[in-house]
Write an enzyme that holds these catalytic residues in place. Structure first.
Site, PDB file in Angstrom:
ATOM      1  CB  CYS A 116      -0.479   5.618  11.551  1.00  0.00           C
ATOM      2  SG  CYS A 116      -1.803   5.874  10.364  1.00  0.00           S
TER       3      CYS A 116
ATOM      4  CB  CYS B   8      -0.913   0.001   1.219  1.00  0.00           C
ATOM      5  SG  CYS B   8      -1.719  -1.594   1.534  1.00  0.00           S
ATOM      6  CB  ALA B   9       3.615   1.863  -2.343  1.00  0.00           C
ATOM      7  CB  ALA B  10       0.030   6.087  -2.851  1.00  0.00           C
ATOM      8  N   PRO B  11       1.817   7.721  -0.616  1.00  0.00           N
ATOM      9  CG  PRO B  11       2.360   9.824   0.283  1.00  0.00           C
ATOM     10  CD  PRO B  11       1.704   8.520   0.642  1.00  0.00           C
TER      11      PRO B  11
ATOM     12  N   GLY C 282       6.405   7.428   0.841  1.00  0.00           N
ATOM     13  CA  GLY C 282       7.334   7.652   1.951  1.00  0.00           C
ATOM     14  C   GLY C 282       8.153   6.429   2.294  1.00  0.00           C
ATOM     15  CE  LYS C 283       5.345   4.015   6.311  1.00  0.00           C
ATOM     16  NZ  LYS C 283       4.363   5.069   6.581  1.00  0.00           N
TER      17      LYS C 283
ATOM     18  CG  ASP D  78      -2.024   3.323  -3.193  1.00  0.00           C
ATOM     19  OD1 ASP D  78      -1.519   3.296  -2.057  1.00  0.00           O
ATOM     20  OD2 ASP D  78      -3.187   3.730  -3.410  1.00  0.00           O
TER      21      ASP D  78
ATOM     22  CG  ASP E  12       2.175   2.341   6.294  1.00  0.00           C
ATOM     23  OD1 ASP E  12       2.105   2.115   7.508  1.00  0.00           O
ATOM     24  OD2 ASP E  12       1.984   3.468   5.803  1.00  0.00           O
TER      25      ASP E  12
END
Length: 460
Positions: A232, A110-113, A115-116, A134, A179
């Site tokens: 988070c 779940c990569a957007a935007p 950061g990871k 994403d 994430d």
């Protein structure tokens, strides 16, 4: 801050005597973070040129706090050179704690935007493959831009349901980062609108999604591979209970220790049905214990690491490349494998090694977009400019930060470079600021035609 009563009661149960310290942190200012792109510059070299005071994030080797109320790092030319990413300090932790090594096949589910994904790509150092997915195609476009800005070319940018990826990548990846979409309880202080979103979709809604994603990811991880799950949020349903569910469905997984930090809190086995003591190895980040927002992390390994022969590069047949492309590649001091060049229409891509067949899957990008073939000429791409290092290209215009032409270039203006080139010089030039590429320009009669990507241009 008005927190939902149901949430307050849950946090009292979770934190006990620490609850008041937790609520008191809502009166403290949020923390702004910046993470250095170690694929382009070392932390030591960045600190020599950093334009503002920075304070180290103590548990992230390339992370720093900055004064976000008074400075705007996203408006600095070094940002446009991809030297750093702006990221909340706790959010730096998942990609930092996933032990990615050069040559790995890595998936960010779940990569957007980005950061990871940008940190995972930096760790790979141009080797292996980074698949960044994403579900939202609009968010995936932002992800693509951030990866290109960071100079990461060994990419596969997907926009699919994780479940659809399973049949394409069975036991394919060495490392996976999830994430996960979550109820966002850890972000209430940073983004007040998250409270309203929580009231609409709480932990129960997200825990179903998370359970689906972790079990799908488990099938794409090779035996011995590592998976890092993060959220988070504080909710046990989305954190320890999701890991408990994964262990029930896939008993070959085991929880691994992570590099610690004095502010980290242990995971809470007591909030699960099994009370599995191994869950203590997971990590909770609480904003009253350290300078960052709320997070949860769990690092797991799938079964025993199997000894496998060294993954040899797939030897494809050498391709005859178009003359205009060959001529341009002559300016680059880097060996390209012609068998990995993929010509699709006018566009030329340099593909990562060992990708499976991708027919029927939605993707925005495979590999590094090198540029386009147009009427007997080759036009290099913005992505290629960001992927190059100054010393790899033989025609460079390197402007110091204080030169007004840096800003003119970023705004898309034509530049007068008569003082920097010879009368007969011509062709494609790599434009740099203090030695770090920004993009290409085409030199004609000592004037530089600006080829900075229009969608990236500076808007003051």
């Amino acid at each position: 801050m008005n927190l939902p009563k149901v949430f307050e009661e849950k946090m009292k149960d979770l934190l006990g005597s620490e609850y008041e310290a937790y609520t008191a942190c809502y009166d403290e200012p949020r923390h702004y973070g910046l993470r250095v792109n170690t694929a382009k510059i070392s932390v030591e070299d960045f600190l020599k040129i950093a334009p503002w005071p920075l304070e180290p994030v103590p548990w992230i080797h390339n992370g720093f706090y900055y004064d976000g109320d008074n400075i705007q790092p996203s408006k600095h030319p070094y940002y446009f050179a991809g030297l750093y990413y702006l990221q909340e300090p706790s959010a730096m932790t998942p990609a930092d704690r996933l032990p990615v090594e050069p040559g790995d096949r890595v998936l960010d589910v779940c990569a957007a935007p980005g950061g990871k994904a940008t940190e995972l790509g930096a760790k790979l150092g141009g080797t292996g493959v980074l698949a960044a997915n994403d579900l939202s195609s609009s968010r995936a476009k932002g992800l693509l831009k951030n990866l290109e800005l960071f100079g990461i070319g060994n990419v596969l940018i997907l926009s699919e349901e994780p479940g659809k990826l399973v049949s394409y990548f069975p036991e394919y990846f060495d490392k996976i980062l999830i994430d996960a979409p979550c109820s966002g309880e850890g972000m209430f202080r940073k983004e007040k609108k998250m409270v309203k979103a929580w009231e609409e979709h709480g932990p129960e809604f997200f825990s179903k999604i998370q359970r689906s994603i972790v079990t799908q990811a488990a099938q794409m991880l090779r035996p011995g591979g590592m998976l890092l799950y993060s959220t988070c949020t504080f909710s046990p349903e989305e954190n320890e209970q999701t890991i408990e569910y994964l262990l029930q469905e896939y008993p070959e997984f085991k929880i691994c220790e992570m590099e610690g930090y004095e502010g980290f809190a242990d995971g809470m086995p007591q909030v699960t049905e099994s009370k599995n003591p191994e869950l203590e190895k997971t990590v909770r980040i609480f904003p009253h214990r350290m300078k960052g927002e709320g997070h949860f992390l769990a690092l797991l390994q799938k079964g025993e690491k199997q000894e496998e022969g060294k993954r040899l590069p797939e030897s494809g047949k050498n391709k005859k490349l178009p003359e205009e492309l060959e001529e341009f590649l002559g300016h680059i001091d880097r060996k390209f494998d012609s068998s990995r060049m993929d010509l699709r229409g006018e566009k030329v891509y340099y593909m990562p090694e060992g990708l499976p067949r991708l027919r029927g899957i939605r993707f925005l990008r495979t590999g590094l977009l090198m540029g386009e073939l147009k009427k007997n000429r080759f036009e290099p791409s913005q992505a290629l400019a960001m992927n190059l290092k100054k010393e790899e290209y033989d025609q460079v215009i390197d402007l110091p930060l204080e030169d007004e032409r840096v800003m003119k270039y970023l705004k898309g203006e034509t530049l007068d470079v008569e003082d920097l080139v010879k009368p007969k010089d011509k062709g494609w030039y790599l434009i740099c600021v203090d030695g770090y590429p920004l993009g290409f320009g085409k030199l004609v009669n000592q004037m530089l035609k600006n080829k900075y990507l229009p969608g990236w241009r500076w808007n003051s």
